[in-house]
Design a protein around this motif. Structure first.
Motif, mmCIF file in Angstrom:
data_model
loop_
_atom_site.group_PDB
_atom_site.id
_atom_site.type_symbol
_atom_site.label_atom_id
_atom_site.label_comp_id
_atom_site.label_asym_id
_atom_site.label_seq_id
_atom_site.Cartn_x
_atom_site.Cartn_y
_atom_site.Cartn_z
ATOM 1 N N GLY A 1 5.535 -20.566 7.102
ATOM 2 C CA GLY A 1 5.157 -19.959 5.841
ATOM 3 C C GLY A 1 4.436 -18.639 6.066
ATOM 4 N N THR A 2 4.864 -17.590 5.364
ATOM 5 C CA THR A 2 4.354 -16.255 5.655
ATOM 6 C C THR A 2 4.182 -15.425 4.390
ATOM 7 O OG1 THR A 2 4.931 -14.152 6.745
ATOM 8 C CG2 THR A 2 6.733 -15.583 6.137
ATOM 9 N N LEU A 3 3.193 -14.540 4.422
ATOM 10 C CA LEU A 3 2.937 -13.628 3.314
ATOM 11 C C LEU A 3 3.393 -12.209 3.605
ATOM 12 C CD1 LEU A 3 -0.684 -14.640 2.170
ATOM 13 C CD2 LEU A 3 1.455 -15.094 0.973
ATOM 14 N N THR A 4 3.349 -11.804 4.864
ATOM 15 C CA THR A 4 3.618 -10.410 5.200
ATOM 16 C C THR A 4 4.699 -10.291 6.275
ATOM 17 O OG1 THR A 4 2.089 -10.126 7.067
ATOM 18 C CG2 THR A 4 1.140 -10.011 4.847
ATOM 19 N N PRO A 5 5.401 -9.174 6.282
ATOM 20 C CA PRO A 5 6.405 -8.963 7.336
ATOM 21 C C PRO A 5 5.776 -8.766 8.712
ATOM 22 C CG PRO A 5 6.169 -6.992 5.996
ATOM 23 C CD PRO A 5 5.387 -8.068 5.309
ATOM 24 N N VAL A 6 4.480 -8.429 8.744
ATOM 25 C CA VAL A 6 3.818 -8.183 10.026
ATOM 26 C C VAL A 6 3.604 -9.487 10.788
ATOM 27 C CG1 VAL A 6 1.748 -7.318 11.151
ATOM 28 C CG2 VAL A 6 2.726 -6.063 9.228
ATOM 29 N N ASP A 7 3.021 -10.493 10.137
ATOM 30 C CA ASP A 7 2.821 -11.756 10.860
ATOM 31 C C ASP A 7 4.162 -12.422 11.161
ATOM 32 O OD1 ASP A 7 2.433 -12.513 7.798
ATOM 33 O OD2 ASP A 7 2.973 -14.372 8.811
ATOM 34 N N ARG A 8 5.156 -12.191 10.290
ATOM 35 C CA ARG A 8 6.505 -12.695 10.540
ATOM 36 C C ARG A 8 7.077 -12.073 11.810
ATOM 37 N NH1 ARG A 8 9.772 -11.452 5.502
ATOM 38 N NH2 ARG A 8 7.846 -12.350 4.665
ATOM 39 N N LEU A 9 6.793 -10.792 12.016
ATOM 40 C CA LEU A 9 7.259 -10.089 13.211
ATOM 41 C C LEU A 9 6.635 -10.697 14.463
ATOM 42 C CD1 LEU A 9 8.729 -7.638 14.525
ATOM 43 C CD2 LEU A 9 6.649 -6.319 14.100
ATOM 44 N N LEU A 10 5.330 -10.971 14.412
ATOM 45 C CA LEU A 10 4.652 -11.556 15.564
ATOM 46 C C LEU A 10 5.212 -12.941 15.883
ATOM 47 C CD1 LEU A 10 2.696 -9.178 15.106
ATOM 48 C CD2 LEU A 10 0.818 -10.727 15.683
ATOM 49 N N MET A 11 5.427 -13.757 14.854
ATOM 50 C CA MET A 11 5.957 -15.093 15.097
ATOM 51 C C MET A 11 7.397 -15.038 15.605
ATOM 52 S SD MET A 11 3.794 -17.449 14.945
ATOM 53 C CE MET A 11 5.027 -18.721 15.189
ATOM 54 N N SER A 12 8.164 -14.071 15.129
ATOM 55 C CA SER A 12 9.533 -13.910 15.626
ATOM 56 C C SER A 12 9.528 -13.576 17.116
ATOM 57 C CB SER A 12 10.262 -12.812 14.848
ATOM 58 O OG SER A 12 10.442 -13.181 13.496
ATOM 59 N N PHE B 1 3.299 -0.330 9.957
ATOM 60 C CA PHE B 1 4.533 -1.116 9.940
ATOM 61 C C PHE B 1 5.548 -0.596 8.925
ATOM 62 C CE2 PHE B 1 7.172 -4.563 8.351
ATOM 63 C CZ PHE B 1 7.703 -5.069 9.516
ATOM 64 N N VAL B 2 5.099 -0.376 7.683
ATOM 65 C CA VAL B 2 6.030 -0.012 6.610
ATOM 66 C C VAL B 2 6.836 1.247 6.936
ATOM 67 C CG1 VAL B 2 6.250 0.605 4.181
ATOM 68 C CG2 VAL B 2 4.663 -1.207 4.858
ATOM 69 N N PRO B 3 6.221 2.315 7.466
ATOM 70 C CA PRO B 3 7.012 3.511 7.775
ATOM 71 C C PRO B 3 8.088 3.285 8.842
ATOM 72 C CG PRO B 3 4.694 4.075 7.617
ATOM 73 C CD PRO B 3 4.778 2.579 7.619
ATOM 74 N N LEU B 4 7.958 2.224 9.618
ATOM 75 C CA LEU B 4 8.962 1.914 10.636
ATOM 76 C C LEU B 4 10.165 1.181 10.060
ATOM 77 C CD1 LEU B 4 6.640 0.670 13.531
ATOM 78 C CD2 LEU B 4 7.729 2.913 13.326
ATOM 79 N N GLY C 1 0.797 -1.230 0.000
ATOM 80 C CA GLY C 1 0.000 0.000 0.000
ATOM 81 C C GLY C 1 0.822 1.269 0.000
ATOM 82 N N SER C 2 2.130 1.142 0.205
ATOM 83 C CA SER C 2 2.966 2.337 0.292
ATOM 84 C C SER C 2 3.113 3.041 -1.058
ATOM 85 C CB SER C 2 4.339 1.995 0.866
ATOM 86 O OG SER C 2 5.031 1.079 0.036
#
Length: 246
Positions: free
Chosen positions: A86-97, A32-35, A5-6
């Motif tokens: 398996g992940t599509l977005t950096p956001v859910d990847r962040l939560l799992m990390s 998330f993206v602006p960070l 969306g950016s």
């Protein structure tokens, strides 16, 4: 489209604030993206008009690896020392990390371009678990080797009321991804009010609600001021998680 969306937000920031140009993107373009990237727009300067849907998420895993719930999966990951995810977005990847760091295991990321690719990786055994859109729930439940375990949403999904949230499972985390309408900075208040009222009026249409639900999302009707506050709050959540996982 593009850049979560950016790309759309960057283009909209250049447009005149006269009410003839608006955009709808995922919330992560403002949170998330602006960070994580240097952008040619400041999300705090946009005129937010409304939120019309929340994305529904389903966390699924193998059904033949000795666990039947999310906590059981985490225990297996702790024992193994890692989780192929398996992940599509950096956001859910962040939560799992964050979950991995808090529980002593690493995340082995399996990137994908779509939900069908994620499910294929899970079926093939290339991934132990995935997060996909709620529209793919039926493909998961129809496969005896797979099982849905949770949702990353703050609230349970209407289409899958038995799936617990992360917070209900004891993980103080949630993925608040929604679709938001916004306009360039400096939009006159009267124009903003008119656009907000019309968007929220349309959001009440039964056919639109059914369309949103068929896509695996949750219809909502949130005004511009609340949308802006929600985005600011979620930004701080993501900021803290980024600091935690770096």
């Amino acid at each position: 489209g593009g850049g979560a969306g950016s790309v759309a937000a960057t283009e909209l920031a250049k447009r005149d604030a006269d009410g003839t140009s608006i955009a709808m993107t995922l919330a992560m373009a403002h949170t998330f993206v602006p960070l994580t990237k240097t952008l040619n727009y400041n999300p705090a300067e946009f005129t937010y008009l409304a939120t019309v849907s929340d994305t529904g998420t389903v966390f699924a895993a193998r059904a033949d690896h000795g666990y039947s719930d999310f906590v059981g999966l985490i225990e297996k990951a702790k024992s193994d020392g890692y989780l192929t995810y398996g992940t599509l977005t950096p956001v859910d990847r962040l939560l799992m990390s964050a979950i991995g760091m808090r529980n002593g295991f690493e995340i082995d990321v399996i990137p994908a371009k779509g939900g069908s690719e994620l499910r294929a990786a899970l079926v093939a055994g290339d991934a132990e678990a995935i997060l996909t859109g709620a529209s793919g729930l039926s493909q998961i439940t129809e496969n005896p080797t797979l099982q849905p375990l949770a949702t990353f949403n703050s609230n349970r999904l209407a289409g899958a009321p038995d799936l617990p949230t992360l917070k209900e499972l004891g993980f103080d985390l949630a993925m608040e991804e929604s679709f938001v309408f916004f306009a360039p900075a400096g939009l006159p208040a009267d124009i903003a009010k008119t656009l907000e009222e019309e968007i929220l009026k349309t959001a009440q249409d039964p056919e639109l609600k059914q369309l949103i639900e068929r896509s695996g999302s949750v219809p909502v009707e949130v005004d511009g001021a609340t949308t802006k506050a929600n985005l600011a709050a979620q930004t701080e959540v993501y900021r803290a998680l980024i600091d935690e996982t770096e």
